[in-house]
Design a protein around this motif. Structure first.
Motif, PDB file in Angstrom:
ATOM      1  N   UNK A 297      45.921  62.681 -10.770  1.00 26.43           N
ATOM      2  CA  UNK A 297      44.841  63.016 -11.704  1.00 26.43           C
ATOM      3  C   UNK A 297      43.477  62.759 -11.058  1.00 26.43           C
ATOM      4  N   UNK A 298      43.290  61.579 -10.499  1.00 25.67           N
ATOM      5  CA  UNK A 298      41.990  61.250  -9.898  1.00 25.67           C
ATOM      6  C   UNK A 298      41.715  62.106  -8.671  1.00 25.67           C
ATOM      7  N   UNK A 299      42.746  62.383  -7.889  1.00 27.21           N
ATOM      8  CA  UNK A 299      42.573  63.248  -6.718  1.00 27.21           C
ATOM      9  C   UNK A 299      42.153  64.655  -7.115  1.00 27.21           C
TER      10      UNK A 299
ATOM     11  N   UNK B  91      41.318  54.522  -4.986  1.00 26.90           N
ATOM     12  CA  UNK B  91      42.318  53.612  -4.450  1.00 26.90           C
ATOM     13  C   UNK B  91      42.468  52.337  -5.278  1.00 26.90           C
ATOM     14  N   UNK B  92      41.373  51.846  -5.848  1.00 29.34           N
ATOM     15  CA  UNK B  92      41.482  50.679  -6.737  1.00 29.34           C
ATOM     16  C   UNK B  92      42.320  51.024  -7.964  1.00 29.34           C
ATOM     17  N   UNK B  93      42.108  52.213  -8.517  1.00 30.66           N
ATOM     18  CA  UNK B  93      42.881  52.644  -9.686  1.00 30.66           C
ATOM     19  C   UNK B  93      44.360  52.799  -9.326  1.00 30.66           C
ATOM     20  N   UNK B  94      44.647  53.348  -8.161  1.00 25.05           N
ATOM     21  CA  UNK B  94      46.039  53.502  -7.721  1.00 25.05           C
ATOM     22  C   UNK B  94      46.705  52.133  -7.596  1.00 25.05           C
ATOM     23  N   UNK B  95      46.001  51.183  -7.017  1.00 25.21           N
ATOM     24  CA  UNK B  95      46.567  49.828  -6.865  1.00 25.21           C
ATOM     25  C   UNK B  95      46.803  49.174  -8.223  1.00 25.21           C
TER      26      UNK B  95
ATOM     27  N   UNK C 160      31.770  54.035 -24.135  1.00 25.54           N
ATOM     28  CA  UNK C 160      30.707  54.977 -24.507  1.00 25.54           C
ATOM     29  C   UNK C 160      31.033  56.410 -24.090  1.00 25.54           C
ATOM     30  N   UNK C 161      31.804  56.569 -23.026  1.00 19.80           N
ATOM     31  CA  UNK C 161      32.113  57.901 -22.496  1.00 19.80           C
ATOM     32  C   UNK C 161      33.576  58.279 -22.695  1.00 19.80           C
ATOM     33  N   UNK C 162      34.267  57.544 -23.540  1.00 15.84           N
ATOM     34  CA  UNK C 162      35.713  57.707 -23.689  1.00 15.84           C
ATOM     35  C   UNK C 162      36.125  59.133 -24.055  1.00 15.84           C
ATOM     36  N   UNK C 163      35.444  59.753 -24.980  1.00 15.32           N
ATOM     37  CA  UNK C 163      35.826  61.109 -25.379  1.00 15.32           C
ATOM     38  C   UNK C 163      35.680  62.098 -24.223  1.00 15.32           C
ATOM     39  N   UNK C 164      34.585  62.006 -23.482  1.00 10.96           N
ATOM     40  CA  UNK C 164      34.376  62.896 -22.335  1.00 10.96           C
ATOM     41  C   UNK C 164      35.421  62.627 -21.255  1.00 10.96           C
ATOM     42  N   UNK C 165      35.684  61.342 -21.009  1.00  7.71           N
ATOM     43  CA  UNK C 165      36.663  60.960 -19.984  1.00  7.71           C
ATOM     44  C   UNK C 165      38.050  61.461 -20.379  1.00  7.71           C
TER      45      UNK C 165
ATOM     46  N   UNK D 263      43.801  52.856 -17.076  1.00  9.29           N
ATOM     47  CA  UNK D 263      43.499  52.856 -15.642  1.00  9.29           C
ATOM     48  C   UNK D 263      42.788  54.159 -15.291  1.00  9.29           C
ATOM     49  N   UNK D 264      43.264  55.268 -15.835  1.00  7.02           N
ATOM     50  CA  UNK D 264      42.592  56.555 -15.598  1.00  7.02           C
ATOM     51  C   UNK D 264      41.174  56.542 -16.163  1.00  7.02           C
ATOM     52  N   UNK D 265      41.009  56.008 -17.346  1.00  6.68           N
ATOM     53  CA  UNK D 265      39.663  55.941 -17.935  1.00  6.68           C
ATOM     54  C   UNK D 265      38.730  55.137 -17.042  1.00  6.68           C
ATOM     55  N   UNK D 266      39.204  54.011 -16.570  1.00  9.23           N
ATOM     56  CA  UNK D 266      38.387  53.162 -15.717  1.00  9.23           C
ATOM     57  C   UNK D 266      38.074  53.865 -14.399  1.00  9.23           C
TER      58      UNK D 266
END
Length: 151
Positions: A119-121, A98-102, A47-52, A75-78
């Motif tokens: 990216x997440x940082x 950290x979950x995404x990094x793993x 639902x938020x894919x374009x914004x993400x 993984x970045x989207x999640x």
């Protein structure tokens, strides 16, 4: 993550997402009693894919979204969905990162963990580092979770 990958690989058919999720739960999560969290995450990302995706492109301008590997992209989207849209009490930002990094280290390429972390940082710092001093210490120690680091 598997369901998002399959959805993306199949051309992003939103009408098939329930079928994709059901198939993955059957194959990878037999005995899973409550699949609502999985469904909420996948639906939320879609639902938020374009914004993400816009956030990803802003945080990693040298990497157009279609040039990011499919595994890393999802993984970045999640991770960004959890970081931007989840309730902080349920998924603290540092835990989401950290979950995404793993996931990236496990399923991505050699540099995926560093890329996802970067990216997440970046997004986390731009958000003002919510709950920076309120991370659940017991959970971090239990899982040996570390601070997101710059790459």
């Amino acid at each position: 993550m598997q369901s998002l990958y399959e959805w993306d690989f199949s051309g992003r058919p939103t009408e098939r997402i329930d079928e994709i999720i059901n198939g993955n739960i059957q194959e990878f999560g037999p005995g899973l009693e409550d699949d609502q969290f999985v469904r909420q995450l996948v639906q939320g990302v879609i639902e938020n894919q374009q914004k993400i995706d816009q956030v990803i492109e802003t945080a990693a301008p040298e990497w157009p979204i279609e040039q990011i590997t499919m595994v890393d992209r999802n993984i970045l989207r999640l991770g960004l969905y959890e970081l931007l849209y989840a309730k902080y009490e349920e998924v603290p930002p540092k835990v989401a990162i950290n979950e995404a990094i793993e996931l990236a280290k496990t399923f991505g390429g050699e540099s995926s963990g560093r890329f996802v972390n970067g990216v997440l940082g970046t997004v986390y710092r731009e958000m003002g580092e919510p709950l920076k001093d309120h991370a659940p210490r017991r959970q971090e120690q239990k899982n040996n979770v570390s601070e997101p680091t710059e790459t």
